[in-house]
Design an enzyme around this catalytic site. Structure first.
Site, mmCIF file in Angstrom:
data_model
loop_
_atom_site.group_PDB
_atom_site.id
_atom_site.type_symbol
_atom_site.label_atom_id
_atom_site.label_comp_id
_atom_site.label_asym_id
_atom_site.label_seq_id
_atom_site.Cartn_x
_atom_site.Cartn_y
_atom_site.Cartn_z
ATOM 1 N N TYR A 276 -6.185 0.598 -9.024
ATOM 2 C CA TYR A 276 -5.330 -0.605 -8.746
ATOM 3 C C TYR A 276 -4.998 -1.135 -10.041
ATOM 4 O O TYR A 276 -5.636 -2.085 -10.249
ATOM 5 C CB TYR A 276 -5.619 -1.382 -7.567
ATOM 6 C CG TYR A 276 -5.771 -0.651 -6.260
ATOM 7 C CD1 TYR A 276 -5.027 0.767 -5.963
ATOM 8 C CD2 TYR A 276 -6.374 -1.073 -5.149
ATOM 9 C CE1 TYR A 276 -5.334 1.418 -4.880
ATOM 10 C CE2 TYR A 276 -6.611 -0.312 -3.927
ATOM 11 C CZ TYR A 276 -5.832 0.874 -3.709
ATOM 12 O OH TYR A 276 -6.118 1.581 -2.528
ATOM 13 N N GLY B 270 3.323 0.795 4.803
ATOM 14 C CA GLY B 270 3.436 0.049 3.503
ATOM 15 C C GLY B 270 4.739 -1.116 3.888
ATOM 16 O O GLY B 270 5.136 -1.356 2.854
ATOM 17 N N LEU C 45 6.879 -0.729 9.104
ATOM 18 C CA LEU C 45 6.597 -0.828 10.531
ATOM 19 C C LEU C 45 6.606 -2.547 10.632
ATOM 20 O O LEU C 45 6.131 -2.956 11.703
ATOM 21 C CB LEU C 45 5.477 -0.227 11.074
ATOM 22 C CG LEU C 45 5.566 1.137 11.105
ATOM 23 C CD1 LEU C 45 4.137 1.837 11.464
ATOM 24 C CD2 LEU C 45 6.491 1.679 12.428
HETATM 25 N N1 LIG Z 1 -7.060 5.213 -0.038
HETATM 26 C C1 LIG Z 1 -5.831 5.215 -0.462
HETATM 27 O O1 LIG Z 1 -5.210 6.404 -1.134
HETATM 28 C C2 LIG Z 1 -4.940 4.030 -0.025
HETATM 29 C C3 LIG Z 1 -3.585 4.100 -0.241
HETATM 30 C C4 LIG Z 1 -2.821 2.915 -0.024
HETATM 31 C C5 LIG Z 1 -3.606 1.604 0.392
HETATM 32 N N2 LIG Z 1 -4.745 1.758 0.556
HETATM 33 C C6 LIG Z 1 -5.611 0.513 0.893
HETATM 34 O O2 LIG Z 1 -5.107 -0.035 2.048
HETATM 35 C C7 LIG Z 1 -4.504 -1.273 1.719
HETATM 36 C C8 LIG Z 1 -3.210 -1.526 2.660
HETATM 37 O O3 LIG Z 1 -2.226 -0.572 2.362
HETATM 38 P P1 LIG Z 1 -0.690 -0.963 2.460
HETATM 39 O O4 LIG Z 1 -0.524 -1.748 1.586
HETATM 40 O O5 LIG Z 1 0.458 0.296 2.078
HETATM 41 O O6 LIG Z 1 -0.870 -1.498 3.871
HETATM 42 P P2 LIG Z 1 0.325 -1.886 4.970
HETATM 43 O O7 LIG Z 1 -0.103 -2.966 5.898
HETATM 44 O O8 LIG Z 1 0.820 -0.607 5.451
HETATM 45 O O9 LIG Z 1 1.651 -2.454 3.956
HETATM 46 C C9 LIG Z 1 1.701 -3.899 3.269
HETATM 47 C C10 LIG Z 1 2.884 -4.147 2.815
HETATM 48 O O10 LIG Z 1 3.820 -4.446 4.011
HETATM 49 C C11 LIG Z 1 4.651 -5.621 3.822
HETATM 50 N N3 LIG Z 1 4.151 -6.585 4.903
HETATM 51 C C12 LIG Z 1 2.694 -6.865 5.132
HETATM 52 N N4 LIG Z 1 2.768 -7.791 6.380
HETATM 53 C C13 LIG Z 1 4.240 -8.041 6.332
HETATM 54 C C14 LIG Z 1 5.027 -8.926 7.394
HETATM 55 N N5 LIG Z 1 4.157 -9.603 8.076
HETATM 56 N N6 LIG Z 1 6.115 -9.130 7.041
HETATM 57 C C15 LIG Z 1 6.993 -8.421 6.286
HETATM 58 N N7 LIG Z 1 6.443 -7.632 5.228
HETATM 59 C C16 LIG Z 1 5.074 -7.088 5.510
HETATM 60 C C17 LIG Z 1 4.211 -5.977 2.597
HETATM 61 O O11 LIG Z 1 5.002 -5.231 1.479
HETATM 62 P P3 LIG Z 1 6.333 -6.039 0.803
HETATM 63 O O12 LIG Z 1 5.908 -6.001 -0.681
HETATM 64 O O13 LIG Z 1 7.647 -5.252 1.064
HETATM 65 O O14 LIG Z 1 6.610 -7.495 1.307
HETATM 66 C C18 LIG Z 1 2.800 -5.466 2.209
HETATM 67 O O15 LIG Z 1 2.588 -5.383 0.940
HETATM 68 C C19 LIG Z 1 -4.454 -1.617 0.281
HETATM 69 O O16 LIG Z 1 -4.429 -2.868 -0.115
HETATM 70 C C20 LIG Z 1 -5.418 -0.599 -0.024
HETATM 71 O O17 LIG Z 1 -6.579 -1.344 -0.272
HETATM 72 C C21 LIG Z 1 -5.573 3.034 0.247
#
Ligand SMILES: NC(=O)c1ccc[n+]([C@@H]2O[C@H](COP(=O)([O-])OP(=O)(O)OC[C@H]3O[C@@H](n4cnc5c(N)ncnc54)[C@H](OP(=O)(O)O)[C@@H]3O)[C@@H](O)[C@H]2O)c1
Length: 336
Positions: free
Chosen positions: A55, A213, A216
């Protein structure tokens, strides 16, 4: 259901039922805001943080380590990180699952995280060109050396995890205890085999991208450009496959269900992942403090059987409308 603690699979370790993902730290969240997010999450009961070496090529780990030095809470936190992704463009050995890379990668992560142990060290993707016995032996040595407590995987197929169990048992090595899988209401494929396998063999599961991401959360509308500043406003090729028209059938089907509970779509869809059988702790990825607060409030949303049936009508079990993984599921070239 406020934040509660659950066993991390078959270990005796208790983790909060939401895990704080640090992928935005240093990428789209400034260091000071990241420190504040870590502090608030801990204040509200989170004791589980997930990052990865890849990251922002180490920056997320550095910020996470600094946050825990500043607040002095390292020992309260179950700290997870990962190896496997490319850490250099010009060196083919600065990536992957070889003993050579794993040991180097672990040393570098410990330094950036400013700690002498990693609680959960995860391989970021399966790796068909490296024998699983080589990977397991290197990880087992790190456990013996006291640098790692437990080992886990991310985005493995069910058969690959079962194969890793055979190898660990045959060779007398520590086994993987946790799988980090892509799981959300746009991609339910892991329900077909991975989730039943995880329950059968005692794996903890910590879903990534539980909000797709951000797809939803209700902020994207059919036929409209993604609002500027959001993750999908400058999509890469992978994100373009996710931002398709079919996702809006699901989003529009879920919105009335969230409205019935009088909660935002983000909290409803996150609460749904938290409530699924076999899920230990979804990993949230807030970019801002407001998003963190919203995500944590999902722990208070109680869904019932009526919700689960209604959700299944919108997106049936095992189905996918936006792909969240295309991993290396090829057969291993070398078998143990
Ligand atoms: N193992 C893997 O391959 C892998 C892959 C991906 C992630 N991860 C891990 O999983 C974690 C979470 O992944 P993710 O960031 O994709 O999770 P997610 O919860 O699906 O998406 C998070 C994104 O959604 C938006 N968001 C969140 N809450 C919101 C709200 N209340 N209102 C409006 N927009 C909101 C923000 O993006 P905006 O920038 O659009 O505001 C935020 O960065 C990462 O930090 C990482 O530790 C692992």
């Amino acid at each position: 259901m406020a934040i509660e603690y659950r066993l991390l699979g078959r270990t005796g370790v208790q983790v909060s039922n939401l895990c704080l993902g640090a992928m935005m730290f240093g990428m789209r969240t400034e260091p000071d805001d990241s420190y504040a997010i870590v502090d608030r999450a801990i204040e509200r009961g989170i004791n589980f943080i997930d990052t990865a070496n890849v990251y922002s090529r180490g920056v997320s780990e550095t910020i996470t380590g600094d946050a825990l030095v500043r607040n002095g809470k390292r020992d309260r936190i179950v700290l997870a990180t990962k190896f496997h992704g490319a850490m250099a463009d010009d060196d083919p050995n600065m990536r992957g699952a070889s003993r050579r890379h794993i040991i180097k990668a672990c040393e570098a992560s410990l330094e950036r995280l400013k700690t002498d142990y990693i609680d959960l060290y995860q391989i970021h993707r399966p790796r068909s060109d490296t024998a699983i016995d080589e990977t397991l032996r290197a990880l087992d040595d790190l456990i013996t050396a006291g640098k790692v407590r437990y080992i886990g995987t991310s985005t493995f197929a069910a058969w690959q995890l079962v194969e890793s169990l055979w190898a660990a048992e045959r060779l007398g090595l520590n086994r993987f205890i946790c799988e980090q899988q892509p799981y959300n209401l746009l991609d339910r494929r892991v329900e077909r085999e991975l989730m039943p396998m995880a329950e059968t063999y005692g794996f903890a599961t910590i879903p990534w991208s539980p909000l797709g991401g951000g797809l939803l959360t209700g902020k994207y509308q059919r036929g409209q450009e993604p609002p500027s500043g959001t993750r999908f406003s400058s999509p890469n090729a992978m994100q373009r496959r996710r931002f398709n028209d079919r996702i809006f059938d699901v989003i529009e089907g879920l919105e009335p269900l969230a409205a019935k509970h009088d909660v935002p779509l983000s909290q409803y869809t996150l609460a749904w992942v938290m409530a699924q059988r076999g899920v230990t702790s979804p990993i949230i990825g807030p970019r801002t403090m407001a998003q963190l607060d919203d995500n944590l409030d999902a722990a208070d949303v109680a869904l019932d059987d009526e919700d689960f049936s209604a959700v299944d009508e919108v997106i049936p079990p095992g189905q996918m409308v936006a792909p969240f993984y295309e991993a290396d599921f090829g057969p291993h070239r070398f078998r143990v």
